[in-house]
Scaffold this motif. Sequence first.
Motif, PDB file in Angstrom:
ATOM      1  N   ASP A   1       0.819  -1.224   0.000  1.00 33.19           N
ATOM      2  CA  ASP A   1       0.000   0.000   0.000  1.00 33.19           C
ATOM      3  C   ASP A   1       0.849   1.269   0.000  1.00 33.19           C
ATOM      4  OD1 ASP A   1      -2.298  -1.513  -0.018  1.00 33.19           O
ATOM      5  OD2 ASP A   1      -2.655  -1.347   2.136  1.00 33.19           O
ATOM      6  N   GLY A   2       1.888   1.274  -0.805  1.00 34.51           N
ATOM      7  CA  GLY A   2       2.718   2.456  -0.959  1.00 34.51           C
ATOM      8  C   GLY A   2       3.845   2.597   0.044  1.00 34.51           C
ATOM      9  N   VAL A   3       3.921   1.700   1.022  1.00 36.00           N
ATOM     10  CA  VAL A   3       5.031   1.702   1.984  1.00 36.00           C
ATOM     11  C   VAL A   3       6.283   1.158   1.277  1.00 36.00           C
ATOM     12  CG1 VAL A   3       5.889   0.641   4.117  1.00 36.00           C
ATOM     13  CG2 VAL A   3       3.536   1.482   3.981  1.00 36.00           C
ATOM     14  N   PRO A   4       7.474   1.743   1.521  1.00 38.22           N
ATOM     15  CA  PRO A   4       8.682   1.259   0.844  1.00 38.22           C
ATOM     16  C   PRO A   4       8.900  -0.238   1.028  1.00 38.22           C
ATOM     17  CG  PRO A   4       9.132   3.327   1.948  1.00 38.22           C
ATOM     18  CD  PRO A   4       7.746   2.932   2.353  1.00 38.22           C
ATOM     19  N   MET A   5       9.327  -0.878  -0.054  1.00 34.98           N
ATOM     20  CA  MET A   5       9.588  -2.311  -0.047  1.00 34.98           C
ATOM     21  C   MET A   5      10.673  -2.603  -1.074  1.00 34.98           C
ATOM     22  SD  MET A   5       6.657  -5.269  -0.042  1.00 34.98           S
ATOM     23  CE  MET A   5       6.065  -4.911  -1.702  1.00 34.98           C
ATOM     24  N   HIS A   6      11.542  -3.553  -0.756  1.00 38.58           N
ATOM     25  CA  HIS A   6      12.639  -3.914  -1.656  1.00 38.58           C
ATOM     26  C   HIS A   6      12.406  -5.325  -2.177  1.00 38.58           C
ATOM     27  CE1 HIS A   6      16.758  -3.899  -3.292  1.00 38.58           C
ATOM     28  NE2 HIS A   6      16.729  -5.184  -3.000  1.00 38.58           N
ATOM     29  N   LEU A   7      12.412  -5.488  -3.505  1.00 37.26           N
ATOM     30  CA  LEU A   7      12.262  -6.799  -4.127  1.00 37.26           C
ATOM     31  C   LEU A   7      13.638  -7.313  -4.523  1.00 37.26           C
ATOM     32  CD1 LEU A   7       9.121  -6.247  -6.397  1.00 37.26           C
ATOM     33  CD2 LEU A   7       9.257  -6.771  -3.950  1.00 37.26           C
TER      34      LEU A   7
END
Length: 542
Positions: free
Chosen positions: A257-263
């Motif tokens: 939901d738009g929170v930073p995340m690293h793939l």
Amino acid sequence: MITHLKNGRVYDPAHGVDGVVKDIYIKNGRINSKPNSGEKISQVYDLAGKVIMAGAIDMHSHIGGGKVNIARMMLPEFRQYSEPEAHICTPHCSHHATPTTTETGFRYIEMGYTAAFEPAMMPINARQAHLEMADTPMIDKGGYAMLGNDDYFLRMLTAKQDQKAINDYVAWILHATQAIGIKVVNPGGISAFKFNQRKLDLDENNVHYQVTPREILKSLSRAVNELGIAKPLHVHCNNLGVAGNFETTLNTMGASDGVPMHLTHIQFHSYGTEGDKKFSSAAAQIAEALNKNKHITADVGQVLFGQTVTASGDSMMQHLNAKHANPKKSVIMDIECDAGCGVVPFKYRDQNYVNALQWAIGLELFLTVEDPWRIFLTTDHPNGAPFTCYPHLIRLLMDKTFRNEAFAKLNLDAQAMSNLTAINREYSLYEIATMTRAGAAKLIGLHDRGHLGVGAGADITVYTDQADREAMFSKPDYVFKDVELVVKDGKIVKVTWGKTHTAKPNFDIGVEKGLKDYFSKYHTIQLDNFKISDDELNSYSE
């Protein structure tokens, strides 16, 4: 004692410095402003014609912990000597698939890398992982603690516990394991595998806990963000390596939901189903989504050809991959009911359709993701290739002619399914410095590393500018670690030891009440023996 590096051409993206000739002064292990006339300079290096960058940072490399150690024991035929005089780099680097801790440190520093981060530290095994990393010389280290398949967390989601309780648990895990970030592997899928599920899509329930990967990602990414942890949640997506998995990857980008995340190792999650072989590149779709979704960062996990070993917590997928093992041996195991482990040796071949296309997909991603601050240079060591292949990979990114020549040698069917030769982009030295230094430091939260500004730790690499970028990045002229000269002309001249980076967010100690009851009932050790204290961690480096 002041060291003066003069006349070098500096690339420092954190401060917008793009190939500017300037002087650097080092005092007490840190970069300092120009000394006043009364201060004595003890050492001067004239670096005219040389390239200066901060020490490189590998933000995702399996360098410590159970999986890597199993690979080392399982594949003694790939072991190498550990002496500083042993050198890196054949283009495919197959003989460095499972380096010892000592060799790991030596090989990194010889390439100008001064830090590397273990991306999958199982909390129950954190002590062993830290001991291995403490036995790795030369470089700074840190680890990302694995959650998202552990029974305690999944019980919390099933019981609909509030976000505050989950935040406290996540913070407690960071303290207990002395980690710097949180990792989730195949969210819910490792657990589901133990209940006889053989796949788990983003919105599919784990049959036992009745929670979805999307719920796991949303909860953990929110916890990491609300706790103020610099490193975004590190996500190994569901359906790794499966044709058509790009749809899962695209959907995962919206799961926070738009929170930073690293793939992480996103190349292994960028596959389509087009063509006669039903396996194709979806790099264009993934890159387009990354360019649009500014809250998402990614590292590539580039495949390079030769012998390596795949070592992953994703036991669900490694169970499927075991039939492709080369040599024919593998380990698939459970860890304390909270995670899994799969170690499968593998040899990537340029005449194999799938392997050749994987190679091309990784490069397509590198070259079409626009912002070098949000894409990171990795091979998912050792899964795509050993980290010693980084200079070769850098040349592929910086030299279109070299890249096209390599492409022309690939399986012809794979060539027909890739548009790599139509991509004209060549990375600049400034972009390489961004991706491997400034961007990596910013992502992890290393405020005094990855740049050359006043106050930064004096981790500095000096190269001779060469047209052959592989040769250039294979053998720096000098590497300084905290001002100590540790590499000269590509050879180690002094052995030193880096530090361990951690994150320590605040939390309610009351979380331990429920944890103590849980440990007493279900675990093989007591809660107090699970936790690693600051004193214990410090003792590992003594």
